[in-house]
Design a protein around this motif. Structure first.
Motif, mmCIF file in Angstrom:
data_model
loop_
_atom_site.group_PDB
_atom_site.id
_atom_site.type_symbol
_atom_site.label_atom_id
_atom_site.label_comp_id
_atom_site.label_asym_id
_atom_site.label_seq_id
_atom_site.Cartn_x
_atom_site.Cartn_y
_atom_site.Cartn_z
ATOM 1 N N ASN A 87 0.858 -1.182 0.000
ATOM 2 C CA ASN A 87 0.000 0.000 0.000
ATOM 3 C C ASN A 87 0.896 1.233 0.000
ATOM 4 O O ASN A 87 1.586 1.507 0.980
ATOM 5 C CB ASN A 87 -0.913 0.003 1.234
ATOM 6 C CG ASN A 87 -1.945 1.106 1.196
ATOM 7 O OD1 ASN A 87 -1.758 2.127 0.541
ATOM 8 N ND2 ASN A 87 -3.053 0.901 1.904
ATOM 9 N N PHE A 88 0.898 1.965 -1.098
ATOM 10 C CA PHE A 88 1.794 3.115 -1.230
ATOM 11 C C PHE A 88 1.400 4.261 -0.312
ATOM 12 O O PHE A 88 2.222 5.118 -0.011
ATOM 13 C CB PHE A 88 1.802 3.595 -2.687
ATOM 14 C CG PHE A 88 2.358 2.586 -3.635
ATOM 15 C CD1 PHE A 88 3.720 2.328 -3.696
ATOM 16 C CD2 PHE A 88 1.520 1.857 -4.461
ATOM 17 C CE1 PHE A 88 4.230 1.390 -4.567
ATOM 18 C CE2 PHE A 88 2.019 0.906 -5.338
ATOM 19 C CZ PHE A 88 3.384 0.667 -5.392
ATOM 20 N N ASP A 89 0.145 4.270 0.150
ATOM 21 C CA ASP A 89 -0.304 5.334 1.043
ATOM 22 C C ASP A 89 -0.048 4.999 2.508
ATOM 23 O O ASP A 89 0.177 5.888 3.318
ATOM 24 C CB ASP A 89 -1.800 5.594 0.843
ATOM 25 C CG ASP A 89 -2.098 6.105 -0.557
ATOM 26 O OD1 ASP A 89 -1.305 6.909 -1.079
ATOM 27 O OD2 ASP A 89 -3.115 5.673 -1.136
ATOM 28 N N GLU B 222 -4.945 0.620 -11.282
ATOM 29 C CA GLU B 222 -4.540 1.745 -10.434
ATOM 30 C C GLU B 222 -3.242 1.415 -9.698
ATOM 31 O O GLU B 222 -2.362 2.262 -9.535
ATOM 32 C CB GLU B 222 -5.660 2.056 -9.443
ATOM 33 C CG GLU B 222 -5.296 3.039 -8.343
ATOM 34 C CD GLU B 222 -4.952 4.431 -8.876
ATOM 35 O OE1 GLU B 222 -4.363 5.217 -8.106
ATOM 36 O OE2 GLU B 222 -5.251 4.725 -10.057
ATOM 37 N N TYR B 223 -3.131 0.157 -9.251
ATOM 38 C CA TYR B 223 -1.908 -0.257 -8.556
ATOM 39 C C TYR B 223 -0.702 -0.172 -9.490
ATOM 40 O O TYR B 223 0.374 0.311 -9.093
ATOM 41 C CB TYR B 223 -2.070 -1.687 -8.030
ATOM 42 C CG TYR B 223 -0.815 -2.249 -7.417
ATOM 43 C CD1 TYR B 223 -0.332 -1.757 -6.217
ATOM 44 C CD2 TYR B 223 -0.119 -3.278 -8.047
ATOM 45 C CE1 TYR B 223 0.824 -2.280 -5.646
ATOM 46 C CE2 TYR B 223 1.037 -3.792 -7.488
ATOM 47 C CZ TYR B 223 1.508 -3.295 -6.279
ATOM 48 O OH TYR B 223 2.649 -3.805 -5.733
ATOM 49 N N ARG C 281 -0.390 1.830 -12.020
ATOM 50 C CA ARG C 281 -0.116 3.263 -12.205
ATOM 51 C C ARG C 281 0.700 3.802 -11.038
ATOM 52 O O ARG C 281 1.634 4.594 -11.226
ATOM 53 C CB ARG C 281 -1.426 4.032 -12.318
ATOM 54 C CG ARG C 281 -1.251 5.494 -12.701
ATOM 55 C CD ARG C 281 -2.559 6.259 -12.576
ATOM 56 N NE ARG C 281 -2.996 6.360 -11.199
ATOM 57 C CZ ARG C 281 -2.473 7.223 -10.309
ATOM 58 N NH1 ARG C 281 -1.476 8.032 -10.671
ATOM 59 N NH2 ARG C 281 -2.934 7.261 -9.086
ATOM 60 N N ARG C 282 0.382 3.332 -9.808
ATOM 61 C CA ARG C 282 1.123 3.790 -8.639
ATOM 62 C C ARG C 282 2.552 3.256 -8.648
ATOM 63 O O ARG C 282 3.458 3.917 -8.129
ATOM 64 C CB ARG C 282 0.401 3.355 -7.353
ATOM 65 C CG ARG C 282 -0.940 4.021 -7.122
ATOM 66 C CD ARG C 282 -0.814 5.529 -6.955
ATOM 67 N NE ARG C 282 0.015 5.887 -5.823
ATOM 68 C CZ ARG C 282 -0.422 6.043 -4.574
ATOM 69 N NH1 ARG C 282 -1.718 5.869 -4.312
ATOM 70 N NH2 ARG C 282 0.395 6.400 -3.611
ATOM 71 N N GLU D 184 4.386 5.605 -10.936
ATOM 72 C CA GLU D 184 4.522 6.894 -10.261
ATOM 73 C C GLU D 184 5.607 6.836 -9.192
ATOM 74 O O GLU D 184 6.407 7.769 -9.048
ATOM 75 C CB GLU D 184 3.180 7.259 -9.639
ATOM 76 C CG GLU D 184 3.159 8.599 -8.929
ATOM 77 C CD GLU D 184 1.798 8.872 -8.310
ATOM 78 O OE1 GLU D 184 1.693 8.819 -7.067
ATOM 79 O OE2 GLU D 184 0.850 9.098 -9.079
ATOM 80 N N THR D 185 5.652 5.741 -8.455
ATOM 81 C CA THR D 185 6.660 5.584 -7.393
ATOM 82 C C THR D 185 8.067 5.523 -7.976
ATOM 83 O O THR D 185 8.994 6.153 -7.455
ATOM 84 C CB THR D 185 6.369 4.315 -6.586
ATOM 85 O OG1 THR D 185 5.066 4.408 -6.012
ATOM 86 C CG2 THR D 185 7.388 4.121 -5.478
ATOM 87 N N SER E 30 9.110 8.918 -9.358
ATOM 88 C CA SER E 30 9.279 9.929 -8.312
ATOM 89 C C SER E 30 10.509 9.644 -7.447
ATOM 90 O O SER E 30 10.879 10.484 -6.616
ATOM 91 C CB SER E 30 8.039 9.993 -7.418
ATOM 92 O OG SER E 30 6.904 10.357 -8.162
#
Length: 793
Positions: free
Chosen positions: A93-95, A273-274, A276-277, A280-281, A284
């Motif tokens: 879980n990236f959040d 969505e996962y 995509r994250r 993004e990770t 970044s």
């Protein structure tokens, strides 16, 4: 009316010789069919095939009646194919790393996603450094760095020019090993001087105080310019780093997204969505993912934990949980110790039976569930909410707390509990959710009707047991003997047992004795020996109890006649053996108003049913006597030499016979033992354990020597329950022992006394020479005695 003893043919069901037409049971077609459970089978099929919520199932019945086997076989028979199974995964879980995310895929896609992402990670590890170190990337990076370098250089040149014009120079002053700071110092005779050195020159009067002050003022102004230039340079470096990261993201984005595009189309929006994250990770944190560190692999957070893989499943899963506990049912979270601290992450989550059974069926022994503290409550919550929450093992969590809370997973599981009927009743009355969640009860019988078709079905099952367990086959006589023993297990000679675990024990042991005698086929003699040997192994307590009677330590007469004394019969049941024995019951009477005194109750040794039976006797006396006089007696009824609790009403007729004998003065036969419940109208009611009771009295009589008059009086309604041993039947055939069925107290008392019971006239009296007439006369006499005694006092 003369009471006739039963014929030998009425004492036992005997399998007809022509029932089976085989020489060996191996010639039969072994039967895997579900025998004698039509009611339960229909209930199971209904419960399995209704897809609606709440149609979970509780399967009741005695152990060994084939409950679990039947459920499995019906599951094999019905169409459980489906295309709606799912794979279950946990991912990072990236959040919030303490709350792993759950991803659900159609069956097979979870494995593809896991393997696809592993391939993507390998490609990313190889391609990111290649792209970052390519000539084009280096050229663009170099151009950026050169541009920002010029900006820093221009600002610094302005400071240097101003310093030279003021007679100062920009220098680097060491502050520690490998460290320095920029500063501006005045230059005198081509040498830069620090403020301390200038103070020394002033003290030596090599420079004037005014000059020192001038140097100090110029240093302050120039140092401000230097500080501004340094800050500008730092700002430029930050901007450069930002621009370089933007450059890297721009350059790497096609590579990263292109590689991750391999996962497109797997699952629904959440996996997309996962992914995509993930991109993004990486974009970044390029510096982290571009580094080839052997100590810590940053890509480990992208590992997919495939906890349920249904890629090879085409049918709904059937999970039988043999050892249910919180971990095995609902899963666990493993942990490791790193630097003396517990650590867990999403890769350490383990699925339990509930998740593995998702979309299918979960079979659990209900007794195993309720024996575990708190497990029933967790099970009910999970079934009610249709959601599984995986938590760490409670014991481990107490010593090694880890705050990991995986996302709950919705499940569609049909739970099948298997347990005894009493547990079903307890749960249904104590748990308000139980009836709503377990709407189907499949109740397995432990017996079936005794007819030719069912006997053949029974034989087919025995043949299957012999084949599957490599047991010696049975000849037809042995099969008949096994069937007869199965009938005895039911306690009725019109039923045959479905407790195949118990029946199979006799088959296995008979096979053993056949092998001991060097035979490869089981005979009826082997079955008889298996039965005898089992009785011998388990009858130590019975033998001790019988010996006490034979040694007159427990007083039981088997000959003669006695007033107010009769042999009752009791069954003693252990875990794996039951037996019956006679027990002396006596009654005494006198004038009084106490009524019948239950000695067992007064000594707190009487159970509620036995106490009720004694009250029923009082009701009998009220109906048959005292219509025109008060019932005025004090009577004591006691089980002699009984030092344990007494319960049940099967001796109530015996107690009433003893009481009638005491009232009438007519002696009772001691060669007969009696069993049977009685109602207030004098009707004899059926009792349990009739075979054990008859055989127990027979055993005592045979040890003392059969006289030809001994026997047992039983309720006529219990004739259907007779399946006596061959030893008893042989004695009956030879006229050495007798079984008398009676349906009323009048029949019984006539048999026990040899005197007519008597029939009540329209005036409410009995003939004086009958048992009831003499009892009535004694009661009238006692009523007068009580009246006269009361009048004198």
């Amino acid at each position: 009316m003369e009471i006739k003893s039963l014929k030998p043919s009425e004492l036992r069901w005997t399998c007809p010789p022509d029932m089976f037409d085989f020489d060996k049971s191996s010639e039969l077609e072994p039967s895997k069919e579900i025998v004698g459970q039509d009611r339960a089978v229909r209930a199971v099929k209904l419960g399995l095939e209704i897809p609606n919520s709440g149609y979970n199932m509780f399967v009741t019945g005695v152990s060994g009646s084939g409950r679990e086997t039947t459920v499995k076989r019906i599951l094999d028979q019905i169409d459980t194919s489906t295309d709606k199974l799912t794979d279950l995964c946990y991912v990072y879980n990236f959040d919030d790393s303490t709350r792993p995310r759950a991803l659900v895929f159609p069956a097979g896609e979870g494995k593809q996603f896991k393997e696809g992402l592993e391939l993507c990670v390998e490609l990313l590890k190889k391609n990111i450094p290649v792209v970052l170190h390519s000539e084009s990337t280096a050229a663009e990076k170099g151009a950026l760095l050169e541009s920002f370098s010029l900006q820093k250089k221009e600002k610094m040149e302005e400071v240097e020019k101003a310093s030279v014009e003021a007679g100062f120079a920009v220098v680097s002053i060491p502050t520690g090993p490998g460290q320095s700071r920029p500063d501006v110092l005045p230059v005198i005779d081509g040498k830069p001087y620090t403020y301390e050195e200038l103070q020394q020159l002033a003290a030596e009067e090599k420079i004037t105080p005014e000059k020192l002050k001038e140097y100090r003022t110029l240093h302050t102004e120039l140092f401000k310019l230097l500080t501004s230039a340094v800050r500008h340079a730092q700002s430029v470096e930050i901007k450069a780093q930002v621009e370089i990261e933007k450059l890297f993201r721009r350059i790497l984005k096609p590579t990263v997204t292109g590689i991750l595009d391999r996962l497109t189309g797997l699952g629904d929006d959440e996996p997309a969505e996962y992914v995509r994250r993930i991109a993004e990770t990486i974009l970044s944190n390029i510096s982290v993912f571009a580094a080839n560190s052997e100590e810590a692999d940053p890509y480990v957070i992208f590992e997919v934990n495939l906890i349920v893989d249904n890629s090879e499943c085409k049918k709904r899963p059937v999970v039988v949980e043999q050892f249910p506990d919180v971990v095995r049912l609902f899963g666990n979270i493993d942990r490791v110790v790193i630097d003396n601290k517990p650590y867990s992450d999403h890769t350490m989550i383990r699925a339990g039976s509930f998740l593995r059974a998702n979309g299918g069926y979960l079979i659990i022994n209900a007794m195993d569930v309720v024996r575990q503290p708190g497990l029933w409550q967790t099970l009910i919550q999970t079934v009610r909410n249709r959601t599984v929450i995986t938590r760490p093992n409670e014991i481990t969590r107490a010593f090694m707390p880890v705050e990991l809370q995986p996302e709950p997973i919705d499940v569609d599981v049909k739970v099948i509990l298997i347990g005894p009927g009493w547990l079903y009743s307890t749960l249904a009355t104590q748990d308000p959710d139980f009836g709503y969640l377990f709407r189907i009860r499949a109740d397995f019988d432990d017996r079936m009707e005794l007819n030719e078709e069912n006997i053949h079905d029974f034989a087919g099952v025995i043949a299957y047991i012999c084949q599957s367990e490599s047991v010696h086959p049975l000849n037809r006589d042995a099969m008949a003997a096994i069937a007869e023993q199965a009938v005895r297990l039911t306690g009725r000679h019109d039923r045959i047992s479905l407790k195949f675990n118990m029946v199979a024990d006799y088959v296995r042991q008979a096979s053993y004795w056949a092998a001991q005698d060097g035979r490869d086929t089981v005979t009826s003699e082997d079955v008889a020996k298996a039965i005898r040997e089992k009785e011998y192994r388990l009858s130590l307590g019975e033998d001790y109890a019988t010996d006490r009677i034979l040694e007159d330590q427990v007083m039981v007469d088997t000959e003669g006649v006695v007033v107010g004394q009769l042999n009752g019969l009791a069954v003693y049941s252990g875990v794996d053996h039951s037996f019956g024995l006679p027990s002396r019951i006596t009654a005494t009477v006198s004038p009084g108003v106490e009524g019948i005194v239950n000695v067992e109750r007064e000594s707190e040794m009487s159970g509620r049913i036995h106490t009720k039976g004694v009250y029923v006797i009082t009701g009998f006396l009220r109906e048959h006597f005292a219509s025109d006089y008060p019932l005025s007696l004090s009577a004591g009824i006691v089980f002699e030499q009984s030092y344990g609790g007494v319960d049940g009403d099967s001796a109530s007729s015996t107690e009433l016979y003893a009481l009638l004998s005491a009232l009438s003065g007519v002696p009772l036969r001691q060669d007969l033992a009696v069993t049977g419940s009685v109602n207030q109208h004098g009707k004899i009611q059926p009792i349990g354990g009739v075979n054990y009771k008859i055989e127990g009295h027979f055993k005592v009589c045979s040890h003392r020597g059969l006289t030809g008059t001994q026997g047992v009086v039983i309720p006529e309604s219990n004739v259907v329950n007779l399946q006596l041993s061959q030893e008893v039947i042989t004695a009956v055939e030879n006229g050495k022992f007798h079984i008398y069925p009676v349906s009323t107290i009048e029949q019984g008392i006539s048999l026990l006394t040899g005197v007519e019971a008597g029939r009540k006239s329209s005036h409410g009296t009995y003939p004086a020479d009958t048992v009831l007439g003499m009892a009535d006369g004694r009661l009238r006499q006692m009523a007068e005695t009580v009246r006269d005694f009361g009048g004198r006092h």
